[in-house]
Scaffold this active site. Sequence first.
Site, PDB file in Angstrom:
ATOM      1  N   LEU A   1      46.125  32.410  36.486  1.00  0.00           N
ATOM      2  CA  LEU A   1      44.738  32.422  36.965  1.00  0.00           C
ATOM      3  C   LEU A   1      43.796  31.678  36.029  1.00  0.00           C
ATOM      4  CD1 LEU A   1      44.546  36.162  38.102  1.00  0.00           C
ATOM      5  CD2 LEU A   1      45.277  34.153  39.415  1.00  0.00           C
TER       6      LEU A   1
ATOM      7  N   GLU B   1      39.382  30.156  35.906  1.00  0.00           N
ATOM      8  CA  GLU B   1      38.014  30.495  36.331  1.00  0.00           C
ATOM      9  C   GLU B   1      37.811  30.256  37.835  1.00  0.00           C
ATOM     10  OE1 GLU B   1      34.738  32.301  35.690  1.00  0.00           O
ATOM     11  OE2 GLU B   1      36.265  32.269  34.128  1.00  0.00           O
TER      12      GLU B   1
ATOM     13  N   HIS C   1      40.029  30.796  40.260  1.00  0.00           N
ATOM     14  CA  HIS C   1      40.508  32.008  40.940  1.00  0.00           C
ATOM     15  C   HIS C   1      39.526  33.164  40.733  1.00  0.00           C
ATOM     16  CE1 HIS C   1      44.601  30.112  40.047  1.00  0.00           C
ATOM     17  NE2 HIS C   1      44.623  30.264  41.355  1.00  0.00           N
TER      18      HIS C   1
END
Length: 280
Positions: free
Chosen positions: A33, A35, A37
């Site tokens: 992940l 930023e 996401h």
Amino acid sequence: MRIVRTISEMQALSRRWRGAGDPIGFVPTMGYLHEGHLSLVRIARRRASAVVVSIFVNPTQFGPNEDFDSYPRDFERDEALCRREGVRAVFYPDAEEMYPPDYSTWVTEEQLSGPLCGRSRPGHFRGVCTVVTKLFLAVCPDVAVFGQKDAQQALVIQRMVRDLNFPLQVVIGPIVREADGLAMSSRNKHLEAAERRAATAVFKGLQAALEAFRSGERRTDSLVQLVRAPIKASGGRIDYVELVSRERLEPMSPEVTAPALLAAAVFYGKTRLIDNVFLG
Ligand code: PAF
């Protein structure tokens, strides 16, 4: 925060939350992940009290010579980020749970999946539609949030949701960029330092075309050329740069006459990056 490994447990949890009057927001991901996401998680949180993030590197959307094996993975880091964002459950099935050995059912969207990435990655959207269908049936969300970076995927999913009458709303979150304009992507991790610097050319080209469009340029060839030139100069290998209609992804030529999507897919080394802007 719950870590859920099976479809039946996910469905039971979702039924319980729903019964308690908690709308469910869902962000499907392949993990690692960033930023981008997390911005989707925040959108989901604003719309639903219970947010589920799925982490599943879906083998069926990768071609035989693509980067399934090397796709970046770091579950512990992802888990910590989800916890920090107030996610209620991470759905983290393994491949056997999603695709038992005799698996034989597929979902295909047959119009919007054809051009752009569909042309260079045959079977990709069949894998995406199938896994997203299975994820929707496991999580049973009220709202599902996808990113605009995958513009074609967003359109394909919206069409699939409409065509198959999934009882949920699809929300598309804007592209999140690094300070130098590079669109955030889990695959950026694979870029070597020189490739990472060169890759900013993709957004520079798109930005140049957007500015030219805003100044009145409407010729498709000129707009596409404004994207191709800096990418070529930076050493990127262009898969495609295309200007298509925003809703139906049909080629727009010789001029832009309606809202359009200018989309690019470019290799830096072995890493394939995609990015896009809307015109009009
Ligand atoms: O955009 C992605 O990360 C994937 O294509 C998705 C939607 C999670 C399906 O595997």
